[in-house]
Design a protein around this motif. Structure first.
Motif, PDB file in Angstrom:
ATOM      1  N   TYR A 208       0.824  -1.206   0.000  1.00 36.84           N
ATOM      2  CA  TYR A 208       0.000   0.000   0.000  1.00 36.84           C
ATOM      3  C   TYR A 208       0.865   1.266   0.000  1.00 36.84           C
ATOM      4  CZ  TYR A 208      -4.454  -2.431   0.829  1.00 36.84           C
ATOM      5  OH  TYR A 208      -5.579  -3.214   0.715  1.00 36.84           O
ATOM      6  N   PHE A 209       1.960   1.262   0.770  1.00 36.62           N
ATOM      7  CA  PHE A 209       2.842   2.433   0.781  1.00 36.62           C
ATOM      8  C   PHE A 209       3.435   2.689  -0.600  1.00 36.62           C
ATOM      9  CE2 PHE A 209       3.443   2.166   5.559  1.00 36.62           C
ATOM     10  CZ  PHE A 209       2.936   3.434   5.814  1.00 36.62           C
ATOM     11  N   ILE A 210       3.837   1.639  -1.295  1.00 37.24           N
ATOM     12  CA  ILE A 210       4.413   1.807  -2.633  1.00 37.24           C
ATOM     13  C   ILE A 210       3.361   2.360  -3.590  1.00 37.24           C
ATOM     14  CG2 ILE A 210       5.314   0.557  -4.638  1.00 37.24           C
ATOM     15  CD1 ILE A 210       6.866  -1.199  -2.584  1.00 37.24           C
ATOM     16  N   GLU A 211       2.155   1.855  -3.497  1.00 34.45           N
ATOM     17  CA  GLU A 211       1.077   2.368  -4.352  1.00 34.45           C
ATOM     18  C   GLU A 211       0.780   3.827  -4.019  1.00 34.45           C
ATOM     19  OE1 GLU A 211      -1.600   2.279  -7.470  1.00 34.45           O
ATOM     20  OE2 GLU A 211      -0.093   0.778  -6.939  1.00 34.45           O
ATOM     21  N   ALA A 212       0.754   4.161  -2.735  1.00 36.96           N
ATOM     22  CA  ALA A 212       0.531   5.555  -2.334  1.00 36.96           C
ATOM     23  C   ALA A 212       1.631   6.447  -2.894  1.00 36.96           C
ATOM     24  CB  ALA A 212       0.486   5.667  -0.805  1.00 36.96           C
ATOM     25  N   HIS A 213       2.877   5.993  -2.783  1.00 42.96           N
ATOM     26  CA  HIS A 213       4.021   6.750  -3.296  1.00 42.96           C
ATOM     27  C   HIS A 213       3.846   7.017  -4.789  1.00 42.96           C
ATOM     28  CE1 HIS A 213       8.160   7.313  -4.743  1.00 42.96           C
ATOM     29  NE2 HIS A 213       8.379   7.847  -3.550  1.00 42.96           N
TER      30      HIS A 213
END
Length: 105
Positions: A49-54
């Motif tokens: 999720y963090f990578i997608e948010a980034h």
């Protein structure tokens, strides 16, 4: 239970924002889902999720957020067992950086 319901609602928020092309909402929904999973001890899901948010913050041109989230991801996920490499947008509009994060298998 409550955990499963919350997880479903985070996923629904991400999905609806994506469907309606609200990049800013999709960015935030992914980041909040990531924080939820991290707080509940699920680092591998949190990292996704963090990578997608980034990526979505980058697409939205929110470069200050891109930079701070990039640093947070590197700091938070450096201590786990299996290394993965994800391509992540860089700190400006024309560059890309490679970040190595690690997650357990």
């Amino acid at each position: 239970g409550a955990f499963g319901r919350a997880q479903d609602l985070y996923d629904k928020a991400v999905s609806l924002a994506k469907q309606h092309k609200f990049i800013n909402d999709e960015s935030l929904a992914n980041e909040l889902a990531a924080k939820f999973h991290l707080a509940n001890g699920n680092k591998p899901i949190s990292l996704k999720y963090f990578i997608e948010a980034h990526e979505k913050y980058y697409e939205w041109n929110a470069y200050a957020k891109v930079k701070s989230l990039y640093a947070f991801i590197q700091e938070t996920f450096r201590d786990t067992s299996t290394t993965i490499v994800e391509r992540m947008p860089g700190m400006g509009s024309t560059s890309t950086d490679i970040v190595a994060c690690t997650i357990p298998e």
